[in-house]
Design a protein around this motif. Structure first.
Motif, mmCIF file in Angstrom:
data_model
loop_
_atom_site.group_PDB
_atom_site.id
_atom_site.type_symbol
_atom_site.label_atom_id
_atom_site.label_comp_id
_atom_site.label_asym_id
_atom_site.label_seq_id
_atom_site.Cartn_x
_atom_site.Cartn_y
_atom_site.Cartn_z
ATOM 1 N N GLY A 112 36.264 -23.674 43.868
ATOM 2 C CA GLY A 112 36.860 -22.382 44.202
ATOM 3 C C GLY A 112 37.827 -22.393 45.353
ATOM 4 O O GLY A 112 38.096 -21.342 45.938
ATOM 5 N N GLN A 115 42.537 -20.170 47.159
ATOM 6 C CA GLN A 115 43.189 -19.057 47.843
ATOM 7 C C GLN A 115 44.001 -19.595 49.014
ATOM 8 O O GLN A 115 43.527 -19.692 50.139
ATOM 9 N N ASN A 309 38.752 -14.485 52.736
ATOM 10 C CA ASN A 309 38.531 -14.378 51.299
ATOM 11 C C ASN A 309 37.898 -15.646 50.745
ATOM 12 O O ASN A 309 36.977 -15.596 49.921
ATOM 13 N N GLN A 310 38.387 -16.803 51.205
ATOM 14 C CA GLN A 310 37.837 -18.076 50.750
ATOM 15 C C GLN A 310 36.398 -18.251 51.228
ATOM 16 O O GLN A 310 35.542 -18.770 50.500
ATOM 17 N N ASN A 313 34.156 -16.376 49.014
ATOM 18 C CA ASN A 313 33.999 -17.064 47.731
ATOM 19 C C ASN A 313 32.960 -18.174 47.826
ATOM 20 O O ASN A 313 32.105 -18.324 46.939
ATOM 21 N N ASN A 316 29.467 -16.654 47.961
ATOM 22 C CA ASN A 316 29.021 -16.195 46.644
ATOM 23 C C ASN A 316 28.585 -17.371 45.774
ATOM 24 O O ASN A 316 27.595 -17.259 45.028
ATOM 25 N N GLN A 317 29.305 -18.489 45.861
ATOM 26 C CA GLN A 317 28.923 -19.657 45.071
ATOM 27 C C GLN A 317 27.588 -20.220 45.540
ATOM 28 O O GLN A 317 26.734 -20.596 44.730
#
Length: 337
Positions: A112, A115, A309-310, A313, A316-317
């Motif tokens: 991911g 970004q 933002n990264q 991410n 969340n992972q």
């Protein structure tokens, strides 16, 4: 009467062309999805990219085909060869009556990590020539865990307007009410196949429902993926700390400049009072040539927004990996009992 009707018809057509419906879904052909997966898996963990071809139909963006970009180094001549390759490839597809309308691009990512500023710049370059485009992100490392890590992204309209002005100051961000979650917009993906392909894939299914991949799903070892995510998360936190230090230095410099300005103005006012008492003209209370009156440029918030933002991410992972492992452990425990 006829001229009036013709004018009204032309106005209706022009207004319908100007006002495009919002993008609701990205419909991908199964063949295009398989091509993306094959290209990204073959070169993993190296990052690859390619062109998306299809049609823009109302609120649906149809991805009917794609082709990979050649892997190149950072060299002008090789970049020119890459551009010629794309044009030649699209010309060949047009000759065999295949959709050759560019609607975006796809690229692979590692856990991911997509970004970046480069992704935003690519979006802005595409937007100059294409009304609507998307970027398909595929993550081979996450897909190996049993989930198809495929997502379609586009930049939000408020963020693109702000990026064109290249003004990511805190004042403008507050004025636009733009936060770090408002940079990218994820569009739902719908995978479609023709009836013949669906029937053919049904015929290819093995008779036995049990395969080796079913046993592989019982493996609970997600440690390598958790470790990599944690490593990337730590790097993001370090980058975010560097960005915070940059803003702290800016505000310290701004406070120091304001203190210098107040001291200079107080001194000038005392001097003007003495000049007025002596019957002389007062001096101006601002001196643009003085370095303390030159505005200090505020750092851009774009990097900090992308890093935040990264970071979200990665969190969340990690949460997804942890929850899936716990659920599998509970299932095995209940089965054994």
């Amino acid at each position: 009467m006829a001229n009036t009707m013709a004018r009204s018809f032309l106005q209706a057509v022009s207004s319908s062309e100007e006002i495009a419906p919002p993008l609701r879904v990205v419909q991908m052909e199964g063949l295009a999805v398989l091509k993306i997966i094959k290209h990204c898996n073959e070169f993993s963990p190296a990052l690859v990219t390619g062109q998306l071809l299809g049609l823009d139909v109302g609120s649906v963006l149809e991805v009917t085909n794609c082709f990979p970009f050649p892997i190149r180094e950072e060299d002008e001549e090789i970049e020119a060869d890459g551009a010629n390759y794309q044009l030649e490839m699209m010309r060949c597809l047009r000759e065999v009556n295949v959709d050759n309308n560019t609607i975006g691009w796809y690229q692979s990512t590692l856990l991911g990590s997509f970004q970046t500023v480069e992704l935003i710049e690519t979006f802005m370059n595409y937007q100059e020539n294409i009304r609507r485009c998307v970027c398909i992100i595929y993550d081979p490392s996450r897909s190996s865990q049993g989930a198809l890590a495929l997502k379609a992204l586009k930049l939000t309209d408020p963020f693109m307007d702000l990026h064109r002005k290249n003004n990511f100051t805190g004042e403008k961000l507050r004025e636009k009410k733009l936060s770090w979650v408002d940079i990218f917009e994820e569009i739902p993906i719908k995978i479609s196949n023709s009836a013949l392909i669906s029937a053919f894939m049904t015929e290819l299914e093995p008779e036995s429902p049990v395969a080796q991949c079913d046993y592989d799903r019982l493996k609970l070892s997600t440690a390598p993926y958790m470790e990599r995510n944690l490593e990337f998360l730590i790097d993001c936190m370090e980058d975010l700390s560097s960005e915070q230090n940059k803003f702290q230095y800016y505000y310290r410099s701004l406070s120091r400049q304001q203190a210098q300005q107040q001291a200079w103005l107080q001194k000038r006012r005392v001097e003007n009072m003495a000049r007025k008492a002596a019957g002389e003209e007062p001096l101006p209370e601002e001196d643009p040539s003085n370095s303390i009156f030159k505005p200090i440029p505020e750092p851009s918030h774009l990097d900090s927004y992308l890093i935040t933002n990264q970071t979200s991410n990665y969190c969340n992972q990690i949460n997804g990996y942890a929850s899936s492992t716990n659920n599998m452990s509970l299932v095995l425990l209940s089965t054994s009992v």
